[in-house]
Design a protein around this motif. Structure first.
Motif, PDB file in Angstrom:
ATOM      1  N   VAL A  99       0.863  -1.179   0.000  1.00 39.15           N
ATOM      2  CA  VAL A  99       0.000   0.000   0.000  1.00 39.15           C
ATOM      3  C   VAL A  99       0.899   1.228   0.000  1.00 39.15           C
ATOM      4  O   VAL A  99       1.882   1.304   0.745  1.00 39.15           O
ATOM      5  CB  VAL A  99      -0.914   0.018   1.253  1.00 39.15           C
ATOM      6  N   SER A 114      -7.363  -0.096  -5.882  1.00 43.12           N
ATOM      7  CA  SER A 114      -7.355   0.679  -4.652  1.00 43.12           C
ATOM      8  C   SER A 114      -8.664   0.453  -3.907  1.00 43.12           C
ATOM      9  O   SER A 114      -9.680   0.119  -4.509  1.00 43.12           O
ATOM     10  CB  SER A 114      -7.164   2.169  -4.955  1.00 43.12           C
ATOM     11  N   GLN A 173      -6.661   3.158   0.778  1.00 40.61           N
ATOM     12  CA  GLN A 173      -5.505   2.373   0.340  1.00 40.61           C
ATOM     13  C   GLN A 173      -5.276   2.595  -1.152  1.00 40.61           C
ATOM     14  O   GLN A 173      -6.211   2.548  -1.936  1.00 40.61           O
ATOM     15  CB  GLN A 173      -5.715   0.882   0.588  1.00 40.61           C
ATOM     16  N   PHE A 174      -4.020   2.809  -1.520  1.00 39.57           N
ATOM     17  CA  PHE A 174      -3.659   2.998  -2.919  1.00 39.57           C
ATOM     18  C   PHE A 174      -2.544   2.024  -3.269  1.00 39.57           C
ATOM     19  O   PHE A 174      -1.576   1.903  -2.532  1.00 39.57           O
ATOM     20  CB  PHE A 174      -3.181   4.440  -3.171  1.00 39.57           C
ATOM     21  N   PHE A 175      -2.691   1.358  -4.390  1.00 40.79           N
ATOM     22  CA  PHE A 175      -1.680   0.424  -4.877  1.00 40.79           C
ATOM     23  C   PHE A 175      -1.232   0.843  -6.269  1.00 40.79           C
ATOM     24  O   PHE A 175      -2.035   1.372  -7.051  1.00 40.79           O
ATOM     25  CB  PHE A 175      -2.236  -1.005  -4.959  1.00 40.79           C
TER      26      PHE A 175
END
Length: 69
Positions: A16, A42, A46-48
């Motif tokens: 993340v 995402s 949370q960001f991927f």
């Protein structure tokens, strides 16, 4: 991006992405949109990064040249 951000991306590739790191990425790459090649799945809060971006970071970290280059 500053060296500490670059190192974080290498050390935590696929994790993340925290907001302070995402801020530095967007300063370079622009606002993340669904069709941006570096944006992965995402969830709220949370960001991927995308698989493509993760692969690029790994190749860069290992001084590899991709077949596309």
């Amino acid at each position: 991006m500053d060296p500490s951000t670059q190192q974080w991306l290498i050390n935590n590739n696929g994790d993340v992405v925290p907001s302070n790191i995402l801020d530095q990425i967007t300063a370079v790459a622009g606002t993340p949109t669904a069709d941006a090649s570096w944006v992965g799945d995402s969830a709220p809060g949370q960001f991927f990064l995308s698989d493509e971006a993760i692969d690029w970071i790994e190749e860069t970290a290992n001084d590899e040249v991709s077949e596309d280059e």
